[in-house]
Design a protein around this motif. Structure first.
Motif, PDB file in Angstrom:
ATOM      1  N   VAL A   1      33.225  48.338  46.020  1.00 24.02           N
ATOM      2  CA  VAL A   1      32.335  48.537  44.873  1.00 24.02           C
ATOM      3  C   VAL A   1      31.484  49.777  45.082  1.00 24.02           C
ATOM      4  O   VAL A   1      31.178  50.509  44.148  1.00 24.02           O
ATOM      5  CB  VAL A   1      31.416  47.312  44.672  1.00 24.02           C
ATOM      6  N   PHE A   2      31.125  50.058  46.328  1.00 15.41           N
ATOM      7  CA  PHE A   2      30.146  51.093  46.637  1.00 15.41           C
ATOM      8  C   PHE A   2      30.703  52.265  47.434  1.00 15.41           C
ATOM      9  O   PHE A   2      30.248  53.391  47.286  1.00 15.41           O
ATOM     10  CB  PHE A   2      28.993  50.480  47.451  1.00 15.41           C
ATOM     11  N   ASN A   3      31.648  52.014  48.300  1.00  4.90           N
ATOM     12  CA  ASN A   3      32.007  52.956  49.343  1.00  4.90           C
ATOM     13  C   ASN A   3      32.766  54.161  48.809  1.00  4.90           C
ATOM     14  O   ASN A   3      33.955  54.103  48.533  1.00  4.90           O
ATOM     15  CB  ASN A   3      32.846  52.234  50.408  1.00  4.90           C
ATOM     16  N   SER A   4      32.074  55.282  48.700  1.00  2.00           N
ATOM     17  CA  SER A   4      32.716  56.484  48.179  1.00  2.00           C
ATOM     18  C   SER A   4      33.716  57.062  49.166  1.00  2.00           C
ATOM     19  O   SER A   4      34.497  57.946  48.823  1.00  2.00           O
ATOM     20  CB  SER A   4      31.663  57.549  47.851  1.00  2.00           C
ATOM     21  N   ALA A   5      33.713  56.557  50.398  1.00  2.00           N
ATOM     22  CA  ALA A   5      34.674  57.052  51.387  1.00  2.00           C
ATOM     23  C   ALA A   5      36.040  56.408  51.216  1.00  2.00           C
ATOM     24  O   ALA A   5      37.043  56.919  51.704  1.00  2.00           O
ATOM     25  CB  ALA A   5      34.161  56.772  52.795  1.00  2.00           C
ATOM     26  N   ALA A   6      36.102  55.268  50.521  1.00  5.93           N
ATOM     27  CA  ALA A   6      37.365  54.540  50.431  1.00  5.93           C
ATOM     28  C   ALA A   6      38.411  55.317  49.652  1.00  5.93           C
ATOM     29  O   ALA A   6      39.542  55.452  50.063  1.00  5.93           O
ATOM     30  CB  ALA A   6      37.127  53.170  49.788  1.00  5.93           C
ATOM     31  N   SER A   7      38.029  55.818  48.509  1.00  5.60           N
ATOM     32  CA  SER A   7      38.923  56.671  47.718  1.00  5.60           C
ATOM     33  C   SER A   7      38.133  57.259  46.574  1.00  5.60           C
ATOM     34  O   SER A   7      37.076  56.742  46.194  1.00  5.60           O
ATOM     35  CB  SER A   7      40.113  55.870  47.165  1.00  5.60           C
ATOM     36  N   ALA A   8      38.661  58.313  46.014  1.00  7.14           N
ATOM     37  CA  ALA A   8      37.964  58.966  44.898  1.00  7.14           C
ATOM     38  C   ALA A   8      37.846  58.050  43.694  1.00  7.14           C
ATOM     39  O   ALA A   8      36.961  58.223  42.851  1.00  7.14           O
ATOM     40  CB  ALA A   8      38.696  60.253  44.515  1.00  7.14           C
ATOM     41  N   SER A   9      38.718  57.061  43.597  1.00  7.00           N
ATOM     42  CA  SER A   9      38.714  56.191  42.428  1.00  7.00           C
ATOM     43  C   SER A   9      37.599  55.161  42.465  1.00  7.00           C
ATOM     44  O   SER A   9      37.379  54.449  41.490  1.00  7.00           O
ATOM     45  CB  SER A   9      40.060  55.467  42.312  1.00  7.00           C
ATOM     46  N   ILE A  10      36.885  55.058  43.586  1.00  4.74           N
ATOM     47  CA  ILE A  10      35.835  54.053  43.692  1.00  4.74           C
ATOM     48  C   ILE A  10      34.728  54.321  42.684  1.00  4.74           C
ATOM     49  O   ILE A  10      34.170  53.407  42.094  1.00  4.74           O
ATOM     50  CB  ILE A  10      35.266  54.017  45.121  1.00  4.74           C
ATOM     51  N   LYS A  11      34.380  55.580  42.468  1.00  3.17           N
ATOM     52  CA  LYS A  11      33.360  55.884  41.473  1.00  3.17           C
ATOM     53  C   LYS A  11      33.880  55.484  40.092  1.00  3.17           C
ATOM     54  O   LYS A  11      34.974  55.855  39.701  1.00  3.17           O
ATOM     55  CB  LYS A  11      32.995  57.362  41.514  1.00  3.17           C
ATOM     56  N   GLY A  12      33.099  54.722  39.380  1.00  2.00           N
ATOM     57  CA  GLY A  12      33.543  54.265  38.075  1.00  2.00           C
ATOM     58  C   GLY A  12      34.646  53.229  38.161  1.00  2.00           C
ATOM     59  O   GLY A  12      35.469  53.116  37.248  1.00  2.00           O
ATOM     60  N   ASN A  13      34.690  52.434  39.240  1.00  2.00           N
ATOM     61  CA  ASN A  13      35.769  51.463  39.411  1.00  2.00           C
ATOM     62  C   ASN A  13      35.652  50.324  38.397  1.00  2.00           C
ATOM     63  O   ASN A  13      34.714  50.264  37.603  1.00  2.00           O
ATOM     64  CB  ASN A  13      35.792  50.933  40.853  1.00  2.00           C
ATOM     65  N   SER A  14      36.585  49.395  38.449  1.00  2.00           N
ATOM     66  CA  SER A  14      36.710  48.349  37.431  1.00  2.00           C
ATOM     67  C   SER A  14      35.493  47.442  37.326  1.00  2.00           C
ATOM     68  O   SER A  14      35.286  46.790  36.308  1.00  2.00           O
ATOM     69  CB  SER A  14      37.945  47.487  37.727  1.00  2.00           C
ATOM     70  N   GLU A  15      34.687  47.390  38.371  1.00  5.08           N
ATOM     71  CA  GLU A  15      33.512  46.520  38.370  1.00  5.08           C
ATOM     72  C   GLU A  15      32.282  47.185  37.778  1.00  5.08           C
ATOM     73  O   GLU A  15      31.385  46.523  37.274  1.00  5.08           O
ATOM     74  CB  GLU A  15      33.214  46.058  39.800  1.00  5.08           C
ATOM     75  N   ILE A  16      32.241  48.510  37.845  1.00  7.99           N
ATOM     76  CA  ILE A  16      31.057  49.247  37.420  1.00  7.99           C
ATOM     77  C   ILE A  16      30.974  49.284  35.902  1.00  7.99           C
ATOM     78  O   ILE A  16      31.927  49.673  35.212  1.00  7.99           O
ATOM     79  CB  ILE A  16      31.074  50.681  37.976  1.00  7.99           C
ATOM     80  N   ILE A  17      29.811  48.926  35.381  1.00  8.74           N
ATOM     81  CA  ILE A  17      29.537  49.043  33.951  1.00  8.74           C
ATOM     82  C   ILE A  17      28.752  50.325  33.689  1.00  8.74           C
ATOM     83  O   ILE A  17      29.098  51.103  32.800  1.00  8.74           O
ATOM     84  CB  ILE A  17      28.768  47.806  33.455  1.00  8.74           C
ATOM     85  N   PHE A  18      27.713  50.558  34.473  1.00  6.07           N
ATOM     86  CA  PHE A  18      26.940  51.798  34.368  1.00  6.07           C
ATOM     87  C   PHE A  18      26.313  52.081  35.717  1.00  6.07           C
ATOM     88  O   PHE A  18      25.748  51.184  36.349  1.00  6.07           O
ATOM     89  CB  PHE A  18      25.864  51.686  33.291  1.00  6.07           C
ATOM     90  N   ALA A  19      26.419  53.330  36.173  1.00 10.16           N
ATOM     91  CA  ALA A  19      25.878  53.709  37.481  1.00 10.16           C
ATOM     92  C   ALA A  19      25.276  55.108  37.412  1.00 10.16           C
ATOM     93  O   ALA A  19      25.677  55.936  36.586  1.00 10.16           O
ATOM     94  CB  ALA A  19      26.975  53.669  38.549  1.00 10.16           C
ATOM     95  N   LEU A  20      24.323  55.368  38.283  1.00  8.96           N
ATOM     96  CA  LEU A  20      23.797  56.711  38.466  1.00  8.96           C
ATOM     97  C   LEU A  20      24.749  57.461  39.382  1.00  8.96           C
ATOM     98  O   LEU A  20      25.059  56.996  40.478  1.00  8.96           O
ATOM     99  CB  LEU A  20      22.392  56.657  39.074  1.00  8.96           C
ATOM    100  N   ARG A  21      25.212  58.618  38.945  1.00  2.68           N
ATOM    101  CA  ARG A  21      26.243  59.364  39.659  1.00  2.68           C
ATOM    102  C   ARG A  21      25.642  60.306  40.688  1.00  2.68           C
ATOM    103  O   ARG A  21      24.742  61.097  40.407  1.00  2.68           O
ATOM    104  CB  ARG A  21      27.072  60.151  38.631  1.00  2.68           C
ATOM    105  N   TYR A  22      26.161  60.222  41.905  1.00  2.00           N
ATOM    106  CA  TYR A  22      25.787  61.141  42.977  1.00  2.00           C
ATOM    107  C   TYR A  22      27.048  61.822  43.478  1.00  2.00           C
ATOM    108  O   TYR A  22      27.831  61.229  44.217  1.00  2.00           O
ATOM    109  CB  TYR A  22      25.070  60.396  44.114  1.00  2.00           C
ATOM    110  N   GLY A  23      27.261  63.064  43.054  1.00  2.00           N
ATOM    111  CA  GLY A  23      28.447  63.798  43.448  1.00  2.00           C
ATOM    112  C   GLY A  23      28.187  64.645  44.676  1.00  2.00           C
ATOM    113  O   GLY A  23      27.080  65.171  44.868  1.00  2.00           O
ATOM    114  N   GLN A  24      29.201  64.771  45.516  1.00  2.87           N
ATOM    115  CA  GLN A  24      29.084  65.604  46.704  1.00  2.87           C
ATOM    116  C   GLN A  24      28.681  67.022  46.321  1.00  2.87           C
ATOM    117  O   GLN A  24      29.301  67.649  45.460  1.00  2.87           O
ATOM    118  CB  GLN A  24      30.422  65.612  47.459  1.00  2.87           C
ATOM    119  N   GLY A  25      27.620  67.535  46.940  1.00  2.00           N
ATOM    120  CA  GLY A  25      27.154  68.877  46.656  1.00  2.00           C
ATOM    121  C   GLY A  25      26.302  68.975  45.411  1.00  2.00           C
ATOM    122  O   GLY A  25      25.799  70.058  45.088  1.00  2.00           O
TER     123      GLY A  25
END
Length: 524
Positions: free
Chosen positions: A271-295
């Motif tokens: 649900v949280f781990n951005s290291a798992a894969s790029a697809s984790i952001k905005g995954n099937s569980e997320i309804i709305f999130a604050l985005r923190y992009g690398q850089g």
């Protein structure tokens, strides 16, 4: 209120929308919108700007929703090398002279920008109707969300409903003041009005943008469920709710509209781990999130991680396995001195097969020392350095399931299916303990226990304690007989602290606030 409208109006468009240089744009050009609000792409950029501004409030939301929830330590960290921040708030030692937050938590700056967006977009004849409606759905949802943060913190608040300076410039400082609403109900009714406008504006369009990093109809439905659930359970102006049945129906309809459109991740960590894969952001569980992009931006969770200079030698985890002395979480220098630390008692709430425990915490043991370090939201390694780039979820479908359980429980219905849905995922690979429907209070405490373990550091627990209740209708915030539940005594001198005080500077600078301090705080 420190001249909410005039002071905030001095913010230039570039500060939020990155449209042009701050020093070159005259305020009158901003108010007249002579160089902006001309094209759809500018409106789209303005909406991105509103979300950039919302992201800046991530730690404000943590302070308002987490610090007072009874799960954080104060004093010194487990290593003994750092003092922990916000100790007075954690201890509920809040006064009008030292409230821990000030100037309405700074939220009116964001509300002004949303008001201006609504004003400009409502008269934008260059937008096609469907786009205009979607943008307004986002804006009304964001405004309701900000006001709900304020309402749960202060109760009655000033209602800035339009960018007054844009429409008519005040001639005196007093003209720019806005008094608090006369009642809490007036504030809550406005929030309901806004969230309903948002839902209606989306016109059943559940499209999401930027991998769920922009407000959507589903986010508005979640907010609506939360607002109406609060209205059904929490005293308003000191009186028990009178519209509980109708409010619960509204809340349930909103939440049940969302759940089928999302699905739990099979692995809690993903649900949280951005290291798992790029697809984790905005995954099937997320309804709305604050985005923190690398850089692009980083979240605030470096403050929860040890510095690699801390003396970690000799510690073992909960299974007795030695923890690497140098850098067990591979922070690689990205950590700071620990400023926020969760109680070890919270870690012990998890059963051994509950996967959430060791996704959320790294457990430390050394003789009589038992402590935890938050590992949720610590990002990933990029080019050999730790990047705190995990998104911060505002709403996810796990929240929807547990809100539905809470609604059903208040409706005297069986909430066990939703509780067991969350437990099954938590115990992935093991047999989860099955919850069986009990009394209202047993169910409420079981739902709270799941929320307490599921949403660590997601800025929900203080609001949960205020909203959720025992068999007598007493908020759980007063159940000090239960470990890691009640945090306030239900007696004079304590029970007024369910609301925060207005800071002295704000009280003294705004004539409309004379005599308007929240009860119990004057002179503290």
């Amino acid at each position: 209120m420190k001249k909410i409208l005039l002071g905030i109006a001095l913010l230039t468009l570039s500060m939020t929308f990155n449209a042009c240089d701050n020093l070159d744009l005259a305020p009158e050009d901003y108010y007249a919108s002579g160089s902006f609000w001309k094209t759809p792409s500018q409106v789209d950029g303005a909406m991105v700007g509103l979300h950039n501004q919302l992201r800046n409030y991530q730690f404000t939301m943590f302070n308002l929703g987490e610090l007072r929830g009874g799960t954080l330590r104060d004093g010194t960290s487990f290593t003994g090398t750092a003092s922990l921040n916000a100790g007075s708030i954690v201890r509920q030692d809040i006064r009008e002279s030292s409230p821990g937050i000030s100037s309405w938590a700074g939220i009116y700056a964001a509300i002004f920008q949303v008001n201006n967006f609504i004003y400009q977009v409502e008269k934008a004849d260059y937008l096609v109707a469907t786009d205009k409606s979607y943008y307004l759905g986002q804006a009304y949802g964001l405004r309701a969300f900000y006001y709900f943060q304020l309402y749960r913190t202060y109760g009655r608040v000033p209602l800035a409903k339009e960018p007054k300076v844009v429409i008519s410039t005040p001639t005196t400082a007093q003209d720019a003041y806005l008094p608090r609403t006369a009642t809490e109900k007036e504030t809550l009714d406005f929030i309901k009005e806004d969230v309903n406008k948002s839902v209606a504006s989306f016109a059943d369009n559940y499209t999401t943008k930027m991998q769920k990093a922009q407000w959507s109809l589903a986010a508005s439905q979640m907010l609506k469920g939360e607002v109406y659930l609060w209205s059904a359970k929490v005293k308003i102006d000191g009186t028990a709710p009178t519209t509980t049945t109708a409010d619960l129906i509204m809340a349930r309809t909103a939440i049940e509209a969302v759940i089928p459109k999302y699905s739990l991740q099979s692995n809690f960590a993903n649900v949280f781990n951005s290291a798992a894969s790029a697809s984790i952001k905005g995954n099937s569980e997320i309804i709305f999130a604050l985005r923190y992009g690398q850089g692009e931006a980083t979240n605030s969770f470096s403050q929860f991680i040890y510095a690699i200079t801390d003396p970690l030698a000799g510690y073992v985890d909960d299974k007795g396995v030695a923890i690497p002395a140098s850098d067990p979480l591979k922070v690689n220098g990205g950590g700071t001195i620990i400023r926020y630390e969760y109680k070890y008692d919270l870690y012990t709430q998890y059963e051994s097969a509950d996967t959430r425990a060791n996704v959320t915490f790294l457990n430390f043991n050394k003789g009589a020392i038992h402590a935890t370090n938050l590992r949720k939201f610590i990002g990933t390694i990029v080019d050999g350095a730790r990047s705190f780039s995990d998104d911060f979820p505002i709403y996810r479908v796990a929240d929807a399931y547990l809100m539905l359980a809470e609604i059903k429980n208040k409706q005297n219905q069986d909430p066990s299916a939703e509780i067991n849905t969350i437990r099954t995922r938590a115990y992935a690979g093991s047999v989860a303990p099955v919850y069986v429907n009990g009394t209202f209070e047993q169910n409420e405490l079981a739902i709270f226990a799941e929320r307490q373990k599921e949403f660590v550091a997601e800025a929900k627990i203080w609001h949960d304690l205020r909203r959720m209740q025992d068999a007598s209708g007493t908020p759980l915030v007063f159940r000090k007989d239960l470990n890691l539940v009640g945090v306030l005594d239900n007696i004079t001198g304590q029970n007024h602290k369910i609301l925060w005080p207005i800071d002295l500077s704000t009280l003294n600078s705004d004539e409309t606030l004379k005599g308007q301090q929240n009860p119990g705080y004057s002179g503290t």
